[in-house]
Design a protein around this motif. Sequence first.
Motif, PDB file in Angstrom:
ATOM      1  N   ILE A 158       0.840  -1.202   0.000  1.00 41.32           N
ATOM      2  CA  ILE A 158       0.000   0.000   0.000  1.00 41.32           C
ATOM      3  C   ILE A 158       0.874   1.251   0.000  1.00 41.32           C
ATOM      4  CG2 ILE A 158      -1.646   1.345   1.382  1.00 41.32           C
ATOM      5  CD1 ILE A 158      -2.902  -1.337   2.226  1.00 41.32           C
ATOM      6  N   VAL A 159       1.900   1.263   0.836  1.00 40.30           N
ATOM      7  CA  VAL A 159       2.808   2.412   0.885  1.00 40.30           C
ATOM      8  C   VAL A 159       3.512   2.578  -0.462  1.00 40.30           C
ATOM      9  CG1 VAL A 159       4.909   3.315   1.948  1.00 40.30           C
ATOM     10  CG2 VAL A 159       3.095   2.356   3.387  1.00 40.30           C
ATOM     11  N   LEU A 160       3.979   1.491  -1.056  1.00 42.45           N
ATOM     12  CA  LEU A 160       4.649   1.544  -2.355  1.00 42.45           C
ATOM     13  C   LEU A 160       3.687   2.064  -3.430  1.00 42.45           C
ATOM     14  CD1 LEU A 160       7.138   1.001  -4.094  1.00 42.45           C
ATOM     15  CD2 LEU A 160       6.307  -1.347  -4.380  1.00 42.45           C
ATOM     16  N   TRP A 161       2.469   1.558  -3.442  1.00 48.20           N
ATOM     17  CA  TRP A 161       1.470   2.017  -4.409  1.00 48.20           C
ATOM     18  C   TRP A 161       1.178   3.504  -4.222  1.00 48.20           C
ATOM     19  CZ3 TRP A 161      -3.304   4.153  -3.293  1.00 48.20           C
ATOM     20  CH2 TRP A 161      -4.111   4.409  -4.393  1.00 48.20           C
ATOM     21  N   PHE A 162       0.990   3.928  -2.953  1.00 48.10           N
ATOM     22  CA  PHE A 162       0.689   5.328  -2.664  1.00 48.10           C
ATOM     23  C   PHE A 162       1.837   6.231  -3.102  1.00 48.10           C
ATOM     24  CE2 PHE A 162       0.860   9.005   0.168  1.00 48.10           C
ATOM     25  CZ  PHE A 162      -0.357   9.599  -0.144  1.00 48.10           C
ATOM     26  N   MET A 163       3.058   5.872  -2.788  1.00 51.57           N
ATOM     27  CA  MET A 163       4.220   6.689  -3.140  1.00 51.57           C
ATOM     28  C   MET A 163       4.404   6.744  -4.665  1.00 51.57           C
ATOM     29  SD  MET A 163       5.141   7.959  -0.353  1.00 51.57           S
ATOM     30  CE  MET A 163       6.678   8.721  -0.752  1.00 51.57           C
ATOM     31  N   SER A 164       4.174   5.632  -5.353  1.00 52.05           N
ATOM     32  CA  SER A 164       4.267   5.622  -6.816  1.00 52.05           C
ATOM     33  C   SER A 164       3.213   6.540  -7.426  1.00 52.05           C
ATOM     34  CB  SER A 164       4.083   4.202  -7.359  1.00 52.05           C
ATOM     35  OG  SER A 164       5.078   3.353  -6.896  1.00 52.05           O
ATOM     36  N   THR A 165       1.990   6.434  -6.920  1.00 53.45           N
ATOM     37  CA  THR A 165       0.913   7.294  -7.428  1.00 53.45           C
ATOM     38  C   THR A 165       1.232   8.758  -7.155  1.00 53.45           C
ATOM     39  OG1 THR A 165      -0.691   5.527  -7.050  1.00 53.45           O
ATOM     40  CG2 THR A 165      -1.557   7.760  -7.302  1.00 53.45           C
ATOM     41  N   LEU A 166       1.704   9.058  -5.970  1.00 53.52           N
ATOM     42  CA  LEU A 166       2.071  10.425  -5.610  1.00 53.52           C
ATOM     43  C   LEU A 166       3.185  10.946  -6.525  1.00 53.52           C
ATOM     44  CD1 LEU A 166       1.637  12.776  -3.650  1.00 53.52           C
ATOM     45  CD2 LEU A 166       3.378  11.747  -2.180  1.00 53.52           C
ATOM     46  N   THR A 167       4.157  10.120  -6.810  1.00 53.01           N
ATOM     47  CA  THR A 167       5.251  10.508  -7.702  1.00 53.01           C
ATOM     48  C   THR A 167       4.738  10.811  -9.108  1.00 53.01           C
ATOM     49  OG1 THR A 167       6.806   9.161  -6.448  1.00 53.01           O
ATOM     50  CG2 THR A 167       7.463   9.788  -8.680  1.00 53.01           C
ATOM     51  N   VAL A 168       3.892   9.958  -9.632  1.00 53.63           N
ATOM     52  CA  VAL A 168       3.343  10.165 -10.978  1.00 53.63           C
ATOM     53  C   VAL A 168       2.518  11.450 -11.030  1.00 53.63           C
ATOM     54  CG1 VAL A 168       1.721   9.250 -12.692  1.00 53.63           C
ATOM     55  CG2 VAL A 168       3.421   7.744 -11.646  1.00 53.63           C
ATOM     56  N   VAL A 169       1.671  11.664 -10.041  1.00 50.10           N
ATOM     57  CA  VAL A 169       0.842  12.878 -10.001  1.00 50.10           C
ATOM     58  C   VAL A 169       1.726  14.114  -9.898  1.00 50.10           C
ATOM     59  CG1 VAL A 169      -0.861  14.135  -8.618  1.00 50.10           C
ATOM     60  CG2 VAL A 169      -1.211  11.719  -9.116  1.00 50.10           C
ATOM     61  N   THR A 170       2.752  14.068  -9.059  1.00 51.83           N
ATOM     62  CA  THR A 170       3.676  15.197  -8.920  1.00 51.83           C
ATOM     63  C   THR A 170       4.383  15.485 -10.233  1.00 51.83           C
ATOM     64  OG1 THR A 170       4.029  14.645  -6.595  1.00 51.83           O
ATOM     65  CG2 THR A 170       5.667  16.065  -7.631  1.00 51.83           C
ATOM     66  N   LEU A 171       4.842  14.463 -10.914  1.00 54.57           N
ATOM     67  CA  LEU A 171       5.506  14.656 -12.199  1.00 54.57           C
ATOM     68  C   LEU A 171       4.554  15.238 -13.237  1.00 54.57           C
ATOM     69  CD1 LEU A 171       7.694  11.429 -12.422  1.00 54.57           C
ATOM     70  CD2 LEU A 171       8.482  13.784 -12.099  1.00 54.57           C
ATOM     71  N   LEU A 172       3.318  14.764 -13.270  1.00 58.78           N
ATOM     72  CA  LEU A 172       2.352  15.284 -14.233  1.00 58.78           C
ATOM     73  C   LEU A 172       2.041  16.755 -14.000  1.00 58.78           C
ATOM     74  CD1 LEU A 172      -0.213  12.363 -14.593  1.00 58.78           C
ATOM     75  CD2 LEU A 172       1.334  13.252 -16.336  1.00 58.78           C
ATOM     76  N   PHE A 173       1.806  17.117 -12.752  1.00 64.14           N
ATOM     77  CA  PHE A 173       1.484  18.510 -12.456  1.00 64.14           C
ATOM     78  C   PHE A 173       2.714  19.411 -12.513  1.00 64.14           C
ATOM     79  CE2 PHE A 173      -2.374  16.689 -10.432  1.00 64.14           C
ATOM     80  CZ  PHE A 173      -3.295  17.366 -11.229  1.00 64.14           C
ATOM     81  N   GLY A 174       3.876  18.848 -12.342  1.00 67.92           N
ATOM     82  CA  GLY A 174       5.096  19.634 -12.388  1.00 67.92           C
ATOM     83  C   GLY A 174       5.667  19.806 -13.784  1.00 67.92           C
TER      84      GLY A 174
END
Length: 154
Positions: free
Chosen positions: A8-24
Amino acid sequence: MVIGVKRIVLWFMSTLTVVTLLFGYHTSTSSQAGTGVTSAPSAPAGSGATSGSASGGGSSSASAVTVTGSSADTRWGPVQVQLTVHGGTITDVTVVDYPTGNGRDRQINARAIPVLVQETLDAQSADIDMVSGATITSEGYLESLQAALDRAGL
């Protein structure tokens, strides 16, 4: 249980990373550089006839008239068209101002502007088709073109 939490932590961090990259991600809409499309030096916005007579008469001895349409403000930047008219016929079209703020603008306009110019020369009016993929530039071009045609009395 610990393995499930790690997933769950790995999935959450991966999703957070992808969202951050998209918005950034910054598109190339803010760079300033030259363009591959050549045009004549810009005339002041809103200038009228610069030589000869602005009549659209059919006299073959009429001198050429150069008129500049008003600058059309578009979402990506101003577009301004200049016409040369001789004997009521459009003999030359120059786009003196168009969006060049980034590489994509330059790429689109390098393809679109020659098409718009040729269609204007062929139609001898503002009754031309827009260029697919360059809708904003086409709309600004048509607005400025119509203003130039009005100033030329065509």
